[in-house]
Scaffold this active site. Structure first.
Site, PDB file in Angstrom:
ATOM      1  N   THR A   6       0.827  -1.253   0.022  1.00 47.84           N
ATOM      2  CA  THR A   6       0.054   0.075   0.112  1.00 47.84           C
ATOM      3  C   THR A   6       0.884   1.287  -0.204  1.00 47.84           C
ATOM      4  OG1 THR A   6      -1.647   1.287   1.317  1.00 47.84           O
ATOM      5  CG2 THR A   6      -0.179  -0.326   2.489  1.00 47.84           C
ATOM      6  N   ASP A   7       0.449   2.315  -0.659  1.00 48.04           N
ATOM      7  CA  ASP A   7       0.973   3.623  -0.469  1.00 48.04           C
ATOM      8  C   ASP A   7       1.011   4.138   0.717  1.00 48.04           C
ATOM      9  OD1 ASP A   7      -1.683   4.387  -0.291  1.00 48.04           O
ATOM     10  OD2 ASP A   7      -1.644   5.642  -1.828  1.00 48.04           O
ATOM     11  N   GLU A   8       0.393   3.677   1.932  1.00 48.25           N
ATOM     12  CA  GLU A   8       0.521   4.230   3.317  1.00 48.25           C
ATOM     13  C   GLU A   8       1.849   4.161   3.735  1.00 48.25           C
ATOM     14  OE1 GLU A   8      -2.895   3.432   5.949  1.00 48.25           O
ATOM     15  OE2 GLU A   8      -4.224   3.540   4.090  1.00 48.25           O
TER      16      GLU A   8
ATOM     17  N   TYR B  89      -1.293  -0.358  11.015  1.00 47.00           N
ATOM     18  CA  TYR B  89      -1.629  -1.059   9.858  1.00 47.00           C
ATOM     19  C   TYR B  89      -0.534  -0.901   8.636  1.00 47.00           C
ATOM     20  CZ  TYR B  89      -3.311  -1.548   5.118  1.00 47.00           C
ATOM     21  OH  TYR B  89      -3.354  -1.861   3.910  1.00 47.00           O
TER      22      TYR B  89
ATOM     23  N   LYS C 219       2.344  -3.404   7.258  1.00 47.57           N
ATOM     24  CA  LYS C 219       2.475  -3.440   5.573  1.00 47.57           C
ATOM     25  C   LYS C 219       3.959  -2.999   5.445  1.00 47.57           C
ATOM     26  CE  LYS C 219      -0.256  -4.431   3.130  1.00 47.57           C
ATOM     27  NZ  LYS C 219      -0.461  -5.654   2.495  1.00 47.57           N
TER      28      LYS C 219
HETATM   29  P1  NAD Z   1     -10.210  -7.196   2.529  1.00 52.46           P
HETATM   30  O1  NAD Z   1      -9.981  -6.863   3.845  1.00 52.46           O
HETATM   31  O2  NAD Z   1     -11.057  -6.925   1.695  1.00 52.46           O
HETATM   32  O3  NAD Z   1      -9.554  -8.508   2.239  1.00 52.46           O
HETATM   33  C1  NAD Z   1      -8.753  -9.302   3.101  1.00 52.46           C
HETATM   34  C2  NAD Z   1      -8.662 -10.823   2.827  1.00 52.46           C
HETATM   35  O4  NAD Z   1      -7.678 -11.403   3.548  1.00 52.46           O
HETATM   36  C3  NAD Z   1     -10.133 -11.243   3.478  1.00 52.46           C
HETATM   37  O5  NAD Z   1     -10.866 -12.278   2.578  1.00 52.46           O
HETATM   38  C4  NAD Z   1      -9.794 -12.115   4.781  1.00 52.46           C
HETATM   39  O6  NAD Z   1     -10.692 -13.238   4.997  1.00 52.46           O
HETATM   40  C5  NAD Z   1      -8.202 -12.458   4.529  1.00 52.46           C
HETATM   41  N1  NAD Z   1      -7.607 -12.737   5.469  1.00 52.46           N
HETATM   42  C6  NAD Z   1      -7.263 -11.903   6.319  1.00 52.46           C
HETATM   43  N2  NAD Z   1      -6.482 -12.521   7.649  1.00 52.46           N
HETATM   44  C7  NAD Z   1      -6.140 -13.804   6.858  1.00 52.46           C
HETATM   45  C8  NAD Z   1      -5.381 -14.858   7.384  1.00 52.46           C
HETATM   46  N3  NAD Z   1      -4.605 -14.728   8.602  1.00 52.46           N
HETATM   47  N4  NAD Z   1      -5.189 -15.940   6.640  1.00 52.46           N
HETATM   48  C9  NAD Z   1      -5.945 -15.877   5.323  1.00 52.46           C
HETATM   49  N5  NAD Z   1      -6.765 -15.125   5.085  1.00 52.46           N
HETATM   50  C10 NAD Z   1      -6.744 -13.767   5.602  1.00 52.46           C
HETATM   51  O7  NAD Z   1      -8.796  -6.498   2.020  1.00 52.46           O
HETATM   52  P2  NAD Z   1      -8.502  -5.694   0.545  1.00 52.46           P
HETATM   53  O8  NAD Z   1      -8.941  -4.276   0.512  1.00 52.46           O
HETATM   54  O9  NAD Z   1      -9.086  -6.622  -0.505  1.00 52.46           O
HETATM   55  O10 NAD Z   1      -7.061  -5.630   0.781  1.00 52.46           O
HETATM   56  C11 NAD Z   1      -6.042  -6.631  -0.181  1.00 52.46           C
HETATM   57  C12 NAD Z   1      -4.617  -6.314  -0.130  1.00 52.46           C
HETATM   58  O11 NAD Z   1      -4.391  -5.162  -0.717  1.00 52.46           O
HETATM   59  C13 NAD Z   1      -4.147  -5.991   1.411  1.00 52.46           C
HETATM   60  O12 NAD Z   1      -2.954  -6.693   1.601  1.00 52.46           O
HETATM   61  C14 NAD Z   1      -4.144  -4.522   1.448  1.00 52.46           C
HETATM   62  O13 NAD Z   1      -3.138  -4.170   2.607  1.00 52.46           O
HETATM   63  C15 NAD Z   1      -3.923  -4.110   0.260  1.00 52.46           C
HETATM   64  N6  NAD Z   1      -4.273  -2.819  -0.376  1.00 52.46           N
HETATM   65  C16 NAD Z   1      -5.487  -2.538  -0.161  1.00 52.46           C
HETATM   66  C17 NAD Z   1      -5.779  -1.338  -0.603  1.00 52.46           C
HETATM   67  C18 NAD Z   1      -7.381  -0.696  -0.389  1.00 52.46           C
HETATM   68  O14 NAD Z   1      -7.852   0.365  -0.896  1.00 52.46           O
HETATM   69  N7  NAD Z   1      -8.215  -1.815  -0.099  1.00 52.46           N
HETATM   70  C19 NAD Z   1      -4.981  -0.297  -1.130  1.00 52.46           C
HETATM   71  C20 NAD Z   1      -3.723  -0.905  -1.267  1.00 52.46           C
HETATM   72  C21 NAD Z   1      -3.331  -2.070  -0.804  1.00 52.46           C
HETATM   73  O1  TDX Z   2     -16.183   6.746   8.347  1.00 52.86           O
HETATM   74  C1  TDX Z   2     -15.163   7.067   7.762  1.00 52.86           C
HETATM   75  N1  TDX Z   2     -15.223   8.334   7.862  1.00 52.86           N
HETATM   76  C2  TDX Z   2     -14.287   9.151   7.423  1.00 52.86           C
HETATM   77  O2  TDX Z   2     -14.017  10.316   7.096  1.00 52.86           O
HETATM   78  C3  TDX Z   2     -14.083   6.241   7.375  1.00 52.86           C
HETATM   79  C4  TDX Z   2     -14.304   4.657   7.329  1.00 52.86           C
HETATM   80  C5  TDX Z   2     -13.088   6.888   6.792  1.00 52.86           C
HETATM   81  N2  TDX Z   2     -13.137   8.125   6.741  1.00 52.86           N
HETATM   82  C6  TDX Z   2     -11.930   8.951   6.040  1.00 52.86           C
HETATM   83  C7  TDX Z   2     -10.553   8.224   6.693  1.00 52.86           C
HETATM   84  C8  TDX Z   2      -9.642   8.523   5.208  1.00 52.86           C
HETATM   85  O3  TDX Z   2      -8.860   9.805   5.423  1.00 52.86           O
HETATM   86  O4  TDX Z   2     -11.713   8.392   4.805  1.00 52.86           O
HETATM   87  C9  TDX Z   2     -10.464   8.385   4.149  1.00 52.86           C
HETATM   88  C10 TDX Z   2     -10.652   6.862   3.537  1.00 52.86           C
HETATM   89  O5  TDX Z   2     -10.734   5.985   4.806  1.00 52.86           O
HETATM   90  P1  TDX Z   2     -10.761   4.285   4.725  1.00 52.86           P
HETATM   91  O6  TDX Z   2     -11.684   3.926   3.903  1.00 52.86           O
HETATM   92  O7  TDX Z   2     -10.473   3.707   6.105  1.00 52.86           O
HETATM   93  O8  TDX Z   2      -8.914   4.233   3.829  1.00 52.86           O
HETATM   94  P2  TDX Z   2      -7.745   4.504   4.241  1.00 52.86           P
HETATM   95  O9  TDX Z   2      -7.568   4.949   5.668  1.00 52.86           O
HETATM   96  O10 TDX Z   2      -7.362   5.749   3.297  1.00 52.86           O
HETATM   97  O11 TDX Z   2      -6.725   3.242   3.819  1.00 52.86           O
HETATM   98  C11 TDX Z   2      -7.252   2.559   2.752  1.00 52.86           C
HETATM   99  O12 TDX Z   2      -6.297   2.657   1.642  1.00 52.86           O
HETATM  100  C12 TDX Z   2      -5.101   2.173   1.623  1.00 52.86           C
HETATM  101  C13 TDX Z   2      -7.257   1.000   2.903  1.00 52.86           C
HETATM  102  O13 TDX Z   2      -8.236   0.798   3.753  1.00 52.86           O
HETATM  103  C14 TDX Z   2      -6.227   0.209   3.088  1.00 52.86           C
HETATM  104  O14 TDX Z   2      -6.183  -1.167   3.148  1.00 52.86           O
HETATM  105  C15 TDX Z   2      -5.211   0.562   1.912  1.00 52.86           C
HETATM  106  O15 TDX Z   2      -3.889   0.099   2.265  1.00 52.86           O
END
Ligand code: NAD
Ligand code: TDX
Length: 341
Positions: free
Chosen positions: A127-129, A155, A159
């Site tokens: 992630t970019d975080e 988090y 990562k």
């Molecule tokens: P998500 O939370 O929707 O899905 C995570 C999945 O991993 C779930 O199906 C969960 O059951 C599984 N999981 C969790 N712990 C586990 C374990 N111990 N063993 C096996 N399975 C397990 O997450 P997502 O948003 O799909 O993110 C997927 C990946 O991409 C993550 O690594 C996250 O850090 C990364 N990522 C997400 C975003 C975003 O915006 N959502 C952005 C950049 C990177």
């Molecule tokens: O209820 C809310 N109100 C609000 O203002 C929630 C849930 C979020 N927010 C804000 C917080 C953040 O500035 O919105 C923005 C986005 O929040 P999230 O959806 O929780 O995402 P973020 O914290 O940016 O992280 C996400 O992007 C990078 C994903 O959850 C991560 O898994 C990924 O790595």
């Protein structure tokens, strides 16, 4: 060419989209999904894939070495993509321990299995975080692959540790590793704890929309399928040992996002409620994806104005999926996070 690709976390939001993409566009590949189905995985998400003879699902925890080695022994994957993670920042602030276990130690177990059985590639979905945040008043600044790691939340720290461990496994053991770091994803099947699906769900039910702080924090939004195509491009064209940033120069403040959702759903802005800010809240994320574009020929194809319409339409048509996610423990989570905020 025939390949077996093992995906961890393939029942989650991005992992499932990636499995769908592979099944559709790589007809010779077999997909093995290893996911322990945490709260974030709705089993209905993988219902269609389960019918495909090229798809196998194992309910297993990446922290369980014995179980993971057993799956590798049976399936002998050529390529492994590690999506499995605890992924919600707010939950990591409440309970960091699980994030360290799954995101760091779980990644170690999967990489140890890769070393033991031999793979063509281990890809870590990052992630970019990990780059921390950028100031709101410097729109000229972006995250590059060599931007220093400077994490804010448990988090992002977990990562970052996983990314570094993956790169260390490449340097120390010669494991063929690649890492991608993506900005915020949106699209169908995202668990309604994240900003966009949470706001769609609340607005649909005429519930208040909790915006942290003043809603001015900026995120760089990418349609989930574009992210998955980027990962596939890294697998097929990326160089081992390298990191690739994936993002689409689509920065929006949270309040802009919330207002777009309200307007698309025809709901009033009076539903917005400004609540206490997230602890350590990152100000702005903004990816420079030029390395992925130059080396992989990758660029996003879905414009935000189209992607958000597709996304809202999907949640409207699939209200049953959201209802399944928001029954049971979700209400307890929601009360804990937002009850006294
Ligand atoms: P998500 O939370 O929707 O899905 C995570 C999945 O991993 C779930 O199906 C969960 O059951 C599984 N999981 C969790 N712990 C586990 C374990 N111990 N063993 C096996 N399975 C397990 O997450 P997502 O948003 O799909 O993110 C997927 C990946 O991409 C993550 O690594 C996250 O850090 C990364 N990522 C997400 C975003 C975003 O915006 N959502 C952005 C950049 C990177
Ligand atoms: O209820 C809310 N109100 C609000 O203002 C929630 C849930 C979020 N927010 C804000 C917080 C953040 O500035 O919105 C923005 C986005 O929040 P999230 O959806 O929780 O995402 P973020 O914290 O940016 O992280 C996400 O992007 C990078 C994903 O959850 C991560 O898994 C990924 O790595």
């Amino acid at each position: 060419m025939k390949k077996t690709i093992l995906v961890t976390g393939g029942a989650g939001f991005i992992g499932n989209c990636f499995c769908k993409l592979i099944l559709k566009e790589r007809p010779d590949w077999k997909v093995v999904n290893v996911d322990c189905l945490t709260y974030a995985a709705n089993p209905s998400t993988i219902r269609e894939e389960m019918k495909d003879p090229r798809y196998v699902f194992y309910r297993e925890d990446i922290r369980r070495r014995e179980g993971i080695f057993e799956i590798f022994k049976k399936e002998r994957p050529d390529v492994v993509v590690n999506f499995a993670a605890e992924s919600h920042v707010d939950r990591s602030i409440e309970d960091p321990g699980l994030f360290l276990q799954t995101n760091i130690l779980g990644t170690q177990v999967v990489m140890d299995a890769c070393r033991a059985f031999g793979v063509e590639r281990f890809h870590q979905v990052g992630t970019d975080e990990v780059y921390g945040d950028l100031p709101l008043d410097r729109p000229d600044l972006f995250f590059h692959e060599d931007t220093p790691i400077r994490t804010s939340s448990p988090y992002s720290t977990s990562k970052a540790a996983a990314d570094l461990l993956a790169l260390a496994y490449h340097r120390t053991y010669g494991l063929p590793v690649t890492v991608s770091r993506c900005s915020n994803n949106y699209g169908p099947y995202q668990f309604p704890e994240k900003l966009i699906p949470l706001m769609i769900h609340n607005a649909t039910h005429d519930k208040e929309l909790p915006v942290y702080g003043k809603g001015l924090n900026v995120r760089d939004w990418l349609y989930v399928e574009d992210h998955c195509r980027g990962i596939l491009a890294v697998l097929e064209k990326g160089k081992v040992g390298e990191v690739y940033n994936l993002g689409g120069h689509n920065e929006k403040s949270n309040i802009e996002i919330v207002k777009i959702i309200l307007s698309e759903l025809g709901k009033p802005e009076s539903l917005i409620r400004f609540v206490a800010d997230r602890k350590g809240h990152d100000q702005r994320y903004a990816i420079d994806p030029s390395k992925a574009t130059a080396e992989l020929g990758w660029a996003p194809t879905t414009m935000f104005c189209d992607g958000i319409k597709l996304t809202i339409a999907w949640y409207k048509e699939n209200g049953w999926w959201l209802d399944e996610c928001t029954s049971g423990d979700y209400l307890k989570y929601y009360d804990k996070m937002y009850g006294n905020r």
